[in-house]
Write a protein that holds these residues in place. Structure first.
Motif, PDB file in Angstrom:
ATOM      1  N   GLY A  57      47.480  38.412 -29.863  1.00  0.00           N
ATOM      2  CA  GLY A  57      47.494  39.539 -30.784  1.00  0.00           C
ATOM      3  C   GLY A  57      46.108  39.843 -31.323  1.00  0.00           C
ATOM      4  N   TYR A  58      45.363  38.798 -31.631  1.00  0.00           N
ATOM      5  CA  TYR A  58      44.002  38.933 -32.141  1.00  0.00           C
ATOM      6  C   TYR A  58      43.140  39.719 -31.149  1.00  0.00           C
ATOM      7  N   LYS A  59      43.210  39.339 -29.885  1.00  0.00           N
ATOM      8  CA  LYS A  59      42.402  39.990 -28.848  1.00  0.00           C
ATOM      9  C   LYS A  59      42.829  41.443 -28.640  1.00  0.00           C
ATOM     10  N   MET A  60      44.132  41.679 -28.674  1.00  0.00           N
ATOM     11  CA  MET A  60      44.629  43.033 -28.460  1.00  0.00           C
ATOM     12  C   MET A  60      44.200  43.973 -29.581  1.00  0.00           C
TER      13      MET A  60
ATOM     14  N   SER B  73      47.116  36.873 -39.105  1.00  0.00           N
ATOM     15  CA  SER B  73      46.194  36.874 -37.974  1.00  0.00           C
ATOM     16  C   SER B  73      45.736  38.298 -37.677  1.00  0.00           C
ATOM     17  N   GLY B  74      46.650  39.267 -37.858  1.00  0.00           N
ATOM     18  CA  GLY B  74      46.306  40.674 -37.656  1.00  0.00           C
ATOM     19  C   GLY B  74      45.291  41.157 -38.675  1.00  0.00           C
TER      20      GLY B  74
ATOM     21  N   THR C 200      53.603  48.423 -34.358  1.00  0.00           N
ATOM     22  CA  THR C 200      54.483  47.263 -34.281  1.00  0.00           C
ATOM     23  C   THR C 200      53.922  46.289 -33.255  1.00  0.00           C
ATOM     24  N   ASP C 201      54.496  45.098 -33.191  1.00  0.00           N
ATOM     25  CA  ASP C 201      54.064  44.129 -32.190  1.00  0.00           C
ATOM     26  C   ASP C 201      54.183  44.733 -30.783  1.00  0.00           C
ATOM     27  N   GLY C 202      55.327  45.364 -30.515  1.00  0.00           N
ATOM     28  CA  GLY C 202      55.572  45.936 -29.191  1.00  0.00           C
ATOM     29  C   GLY C 202      54.631  47.077 -28.857  1.00  0.00           C
ATOM     30  N   LEU C 203      54.371  47.957 -29.833  1.00  0.00           N
ATOM     31  CA  LEU C 203      53.465  49.086 -29.599  1.00  0.00           C
ATOM     32  C   LEU C 203      52.030  48.621 -29.393  1.00  0.00           C
TER      33      LEU C 203
ATOM     34  N   ALA D 223      51.926  47.553 -25.811  1.00  0.00           N
ATOM     35  CA  ALA D 223      52.011  48.732 -24.933  1.00  0.00           C
ATOM     36  C   ALA D 223      50.702  49.522 -24.944  1.00  0.00           C
ATOM     37  N   SER D 224      50.089  49.699 -26.123  1.00  0.00           N
ATOM     38  CA  SER D 224      48.828  50.440 -26.224  1.00  0.00           C
ATOM     39  C   SER D 224      47.707  49.697 -25.508  1.00  0.00           C
ATOM     40  N   PHE D 225      47.660  48.394 -25.698  1.00  0.00           N
ATOM     41  CA  PHE D 225      46.650  47.558 -25.039  1.00  0.00           C
ATOM     42  C   PHE D 225      46.769  47.692 -23.512  1.00  0.00           C
TER      43      PHE D 225
END
Length: 449
Positions: free
Chosen positions: A372-375, A126-127, A433-436, A439-441
C-alpha cells in the motif's frame, strides 16, 4: 471557563441566526440530522472498503473502517447519554430554560464518533505516513520552497483527522459548508484542535497531533469561537482546548479498537482463543456472571459475552472519569485521555501489547502495508507530475491522459495555488478505497485496462 449552552451549539455554516434547542422539531432534531448526513455521505460509504486491521483482507468477520465506525458510534451514543443525564442533573437550567435533553449529548457524540475515521487514507496509518513521506523524503520535496512552513508541515505530517474536518466542512460547487453539520458535532469531532505547527507544544493529549489544515484554518476558528473554546495558541499560532465531548469520542474509539481489534485477531487465528479469553476475563472479573458464562458452550459465544461485558465495563468507567473531571474539562485544565485514567490500565496494556505483537506486526499486515505504501507513493507522484509538471514534463502526453482520468480533480487545472493543488491531490488520494488504490496503480502502470 466554557459553558454547556454554548458548547451544545446547533449553528451550521451559513446560518445568520442562532438555532435554539427549545424551537427544534423533536422528530427531526438537528444533532440527529448530523448523523444522517454523515451516514449517507459518499466519504462514509467508502469506509466499507478500507479495512480496520488487516489491509485488503477479504475475511468476512474482520472489521472494515465502516463497521468499526458504526460500532464506535454506538459506544459513543451510550457514553454521551450517560454523561448527559448527569450533566443535566447538575445544570438543570440546560433542560428547563434551553430545552436540552439527555439524548442530545448522545446524538452529538454518536455523530462525531461515526465520522471519526472519515478522513483516513487507505491502508490506515501506513497510508498517512506514505503521503507524508512522499513530501518529506520523496519526489514531493521539490515543492518545499513554494510553500509556507505550516503549509509544508500539513503535507509532510498529513493527518487523517485534519482531512476529516476538511471533508465535513469544505465548500464545493453547489454545496456550501460541506455537510453543514452542527458546530457542536464538529467540535466533538476535533480531538486535536490546533494547526500543524508548533509540533506538540505541550504534552497535553489535545496537542498530540493536529486537527485542521491551513485551508480550513478560518473555518475552524469560526467553529471554535461560536462554541466558546478556550484559546491556547500564542502569537500567530492557532490552538484551543478540546470541546469536552471530544474526550468521549476519543474514549469510544479507544474502547472499540482495544477490544474489537483483539477480537479480530482471535477470529483470524493470530491469537490463541483460550489465551485470549484469559486476558478478557482478567478485564471483567469484577462484573462477570460466572454461572451464565459457564453455560456458554462454544468459544465464539464466550468471546461475544466477554466483549460486551468489557465494553460496558469500560463505558461506565469512562463516564465516571469524565464526570469527576467535568469542571477541570470546562476550565481547559484536563489534559489526558479518559482511557489513560483507567483503573484497568494493566489489563488494557496487556491486551494492546498482544495486539501489537500478534496483529499489527503480523507478516500479513506488514506485507500489505508495504504494498500500500508503494502504491500510494506512486499515485501521488503520478498526480503531482500531471497537475504540477516540471518544464520538461509539460508536453507529456501521459500526463495529459492522467488529467483526464481524474474528473474529481479537473477544477485544479485553473488553480494557481501550489498548496491548494497539493492538498486536493492528497485529499483525493486519501479518499480512495483499498480496492480503488490497487486498481488505479495497475491502470497507470499499464497492468490492467
Amino acid at each position: 471557563m466554557m459553558n454547556w449552552e454554548q458548547l451544545l451549539s446547533l449553528k451550521r455554516f451559513g446560518d445568520t441566526n442562532k438555532r435554539l434547542r427549545k424551537e427544534q422539531n423533536e422528530t427531526r432534531l438537528g444533532f440527529e440530522v448530523d448523523y444522517d448526513r454523515i451516514i449517507f455521505s459518499s466519504a462514509f460509504r467508502s469506509l466499507q472498503d478500507k479495512t480496520q486491521v488487516i489491509p485488503l483482507s477479504k475475511t468476512d468477520f474482520v472489521h472494515t473502517r465502516l463497521t468499526h465506525s458504526l460500532e464506535v458510534s454506538v459506544v459513543g451514543r451510550s457514553l454521551g447519554r450517560l454523561a448527559g443525564q448527569k450533566i443535566l442533573e447538575k445544570h438543570p437550567h440546560l433542560e428547563t430554560i434551553h430545552g436540552y435533553r439527555m439524548n442530545d449529548f448522545g446524538a452529538i457524540v454518536a455523530a462525531a464518533s461515526l465520522a471519526h475515521d472519515i478522513g483516513n487514507p487507505p491502508f490506515g496509518h501506513s497510508g498517512e505516513k506514505a503521503i507524508g513521506e512522499y513530501f518529506s523524503h520523496g519526489k514531493g520535496r521539490r515543492f518545499k520552497e513554494q510553500l509556507t512552513e505550516k503549509e509544508y508541515r500539513d503535507l509532510v505530517k498529513f493527518e487523517g483527522n485534519a482531512n476529516g474536518f476538511k471533508i465535513l466542512t469544505e465548500t464545493r460547487p453547489g454545496i456550501p459548508g460541506g455537510l453543514r453539520l452542527s458546530y457542536a458535532t464538529l467540535g466533538a469531532f476535533t480531538k486535536y484542535p490546533k494547526e500543524s505547527l508548533p509540533h506538540k507544544p505541550t504534552s497535553n493529549i489535545s496537542d498530540k497531533k493536529f486537527g485542521f489544515f491551513q485551508l480550513q484554518r478560518d473555518s475552524f476558528q469560526e467553529v471554535a469561537r461560536d462554541l466558546g473554546l478556550i484559546q491556547t495558541g500564542k502569537n500567530r499560532n492557532l490552538g484551543y482546548v478540546r470541546h469536552p465531548l471530544a474526550f468521549l469520542v476519543e474514549a469510544a474509539d479507544d474502547i472499540c479498537y482495544t477490544i474489537i481489534d483483539f477480537e479480530d485477531g482471535i477470529n483470524l487465528g493470530l491469537i490463541d482463543e483460550d489465551y485470549a479469553l484469559e486476558y478478557l476475563i482478567k478485564l471483567v472479573k469484577n462484573n462477570i456472571n460466572t454461572q451464565k458464562y459457564n453455560t456458554l458452550q462454544n468459544t465464539s459465544d464466550r468471546l461475544a459475552y466477554l466483549r460486551a461485558l468489557a465494553i460496558n465495563t469500560l463505558i461506565s468507567e469512562a463516564v465516571e472519569t469524565f464526570l469527576q473531571n467535568e469542571e477541570a474539562i470546562l476550565e481547559g485544565k484536563f489534559h489526558d485521555a479518559l482511557f489513560d485514567k483507567s483503573g484497568y490500565e494493566a489489563q488494557i496494556k496487556d491486551i494492546i501489547k498482544i495486539s501489537i505483537e500478534r496483529i499489527y506486526q503480523s507478516e500479513e499486515v506488514i506485507n500489505k502495508e508495504i504494498a500500500g505504501y508503494k502504491m500510494l507513493s506512486f499515485l501521488l507522484n503520478t498526480y503531482t507530475k500531471a497537475f504540477l509538471p516540471t518544464q520538461e514534463e509539460e508536453s507529456s502526453n501521459f500526463n495529459k491522459l492522467v488529467l483526464k482520468s481524474v474528473p474529481k480533480l479537473q477544477h485544479l487545472q485553473d488553480e494557481t495555488s501550489v498548496y491548494k493543488i497539493l492538498m486536493e491531490i492528497c485529499s483525493y488520494t486519501a479518499s480512495l478505497t483499498d480496492g480503488l488504490t490497487v486498481a488505479s496503480f495497475e491502470r497507470y502502470k499499464g497492468l490492467s485496462l
